[in-house]
Design a protein around this motif. Sequence first.
Motif, PDB file in Angstrom:
ATOM      1  N   ARG A  50       6.772  41.118  24.079  1.00 48.40           N
ATOM      2  CA  ARG A  50       7.101  40.250  22.950  1.00 48.40           C
ATOM      3  C   ARG A  50       7.481  38.913  23.572  1.00 48.40           C
ATOM      4  N   ALA A  74      12.759  36.821  23.267  1.00 47.11           N
ATOM      5  CA  ALA A  74      11.578  37.265  24.013  1.00 47.11           C
ATOM      6  C   ALA A  74      11.964  38.157  25.190  1.00 47.11           C
ATOM      7  N   LEU A 265       1.039  40.327  13.794  1.00 47.94           N
ATOM      8  CA  LEU A 265       2.395  40.800  14.078  1.00 47.94           C
ATOM      9  C   LEU A 265       2.625  42.213  13.545  1.00 47.94           C
ATOM     10  N   GLN A 269       2.947  45.608  15.869  1.00 44.92           N
ATOM     11  CA  GLN A 269       4.158  46.426  15.808  1.00 44.92           C
ATOM     12  C   GLN A 269       3.821  47.877  15.506  1.00 44.92           C
ATOM     13  N   LEU A 313      10.369  38.165  17.163  1.00 42.96           N
ATOM     14  CA  LEU A 313      11.025  38.489  18.425  1.00 42.96           C
ATOM     15  C   LEU A 313      12.357  39.192  18.230  1.00 42.96           C
ATOM     16  N   THR A 316      11.896  42.853  16.949  1.00 45.44           N
ATOM     17  CA  THR A 316      11.065  43.877  17.600  1.00 45.44           C
ATOM     18  C   THR A 316      11.115  43.872  19.123  1.00 45.44           C
ATOM     19  N   SER A 317      11.650  42.824  19.741  1.00 43.83           N
ATOM     20  CA  SER A 317      11.604  42.728  21.203  1.00 43.83           C
ATOM     21  C   SER A 317      12.689  43.588  21.844  1.00 43.83           C
TER      22      SER A 317
END
Length: 462
Positions: A50, A74, A265, A269, A313, A316-317
């Motif tokens: 990410r 990130a 995106l 995911q 970011l 989900t990062s």
Amino acid sequence: MRRRLSVLGAVLVAVAASVVMFVQPASAAVGLHISGRNIVEANGQNLIMRGVNHPHVWYTGQTSSFAAIKAAGANTIRVVLGTGKRWGPSNDVPAVIGLCRQNKLICVLEVHDTTGYGEEGAAASLDEAANYWISQKANLVGQENFVVINIGNEPIGNTNPAQWTAATAAAIQKLRTNGFEHLIMVDAPNWGQDWQNVMRDTGQTVLDADTKHNTVLSIHMYAVYANASTIIAYFDAFKNKGWPLVVGEFGWKFNSGEVDHETILSEAQARGLGWIAWSWSGNSDPILDMTVNFNPAQLTTFGDRIVNGANGLKATSREASIYSGQSASPSSASPSVSPSVSRSPSTSPSASRSPSSSPNGTKTCTATYAITGQWPGGFQGEVRVTAGSSAVSGWTVGWTYADGQTVSNAWSATVTSSGAAVTARNVNYNGTLGAGATASFGFLGSWTGTNSVPAALTCAAS
């Protein structure tokens, strides 16, 4: 890539899902590697990229962007470098890697000179890009846990894109023949967008060319990918073939003819695919900037969606385990120091080991110092700490510089200085070491005149 192929906005990418399944075998390489379709770390934990692209070669003074990109959420940064044929040359690779590691980012390093080769007259070939990486080998070996080598950005234009297959395979083989074990990333032709499906159809040849089976394919998604169905079909083709894939660049849907970034995106995911948005700032086409003038406090519409969106970011990062301390043992997160790294010619690679007893007289440790990269006025160093015959729960290392060197940044240790004296203490994830186990930390420093290795190090264990 700053060039968007709006002329191809009407092109429909006809992607036929293959019925042939290919599972790439797990890599024998150290550090980041491919397992099936996934990128995994040395400890076997999945790494889903990410990240954000940063145009470093054009804005070498914007080093604060590394910390800003990390703060945006990130876990990866793709750093633009140049061979010197068109941009650069980028001779600050050790400093760049140091900034990545200091900010706990996986470092995707890419040569941008190859952009549009065959159509863009000034572009470098993939073979020339491979030669650049070989020239930087001393700065890269030992960094396999942290660095991905993206051989060349968008290496073939729209003129004879079929040449991509042989040229990419040859460049991979050249790096492997020269001893590189890193995870390699390769961009698609057609200015990265693969709208003629060369990478989709011949990717197996490229993957097979890698004797380490440690290559990930990278698609760049701009105007060709304006429709959700095109994006999904392309992703499905790679899933059905069992090939590893990341979205190395993409823009956003600022009008009806531009890339459907929300589908990229959400599908990434759902599928566990990595992505790296283009780019932090400084584009000649500023619609693709994520920030205004590199200011993280001024996110653009695109930047806000990438940083704060539902699949962005922050949502989900996940930080790489090499930095978060989730590795199997503290020492497994420590890269080895290459015997061929660039060092000051007047010094040996490491200081003598200096054991020191803790107050209870039973716990000891030793420390060694090495210069792992050097450039005019700056250098990167590494210290390895090894527990003695008993386990330790913490360590403190000290040394004194003789030539006026200073430490500016450090990672995997808390480092303080008082004049020429430097003290480094473990952080929370690498202080506990079993008997004989090793941890390491790194730092960036400055020097003038001479950069000698300190005569002795102290190591106190608790």
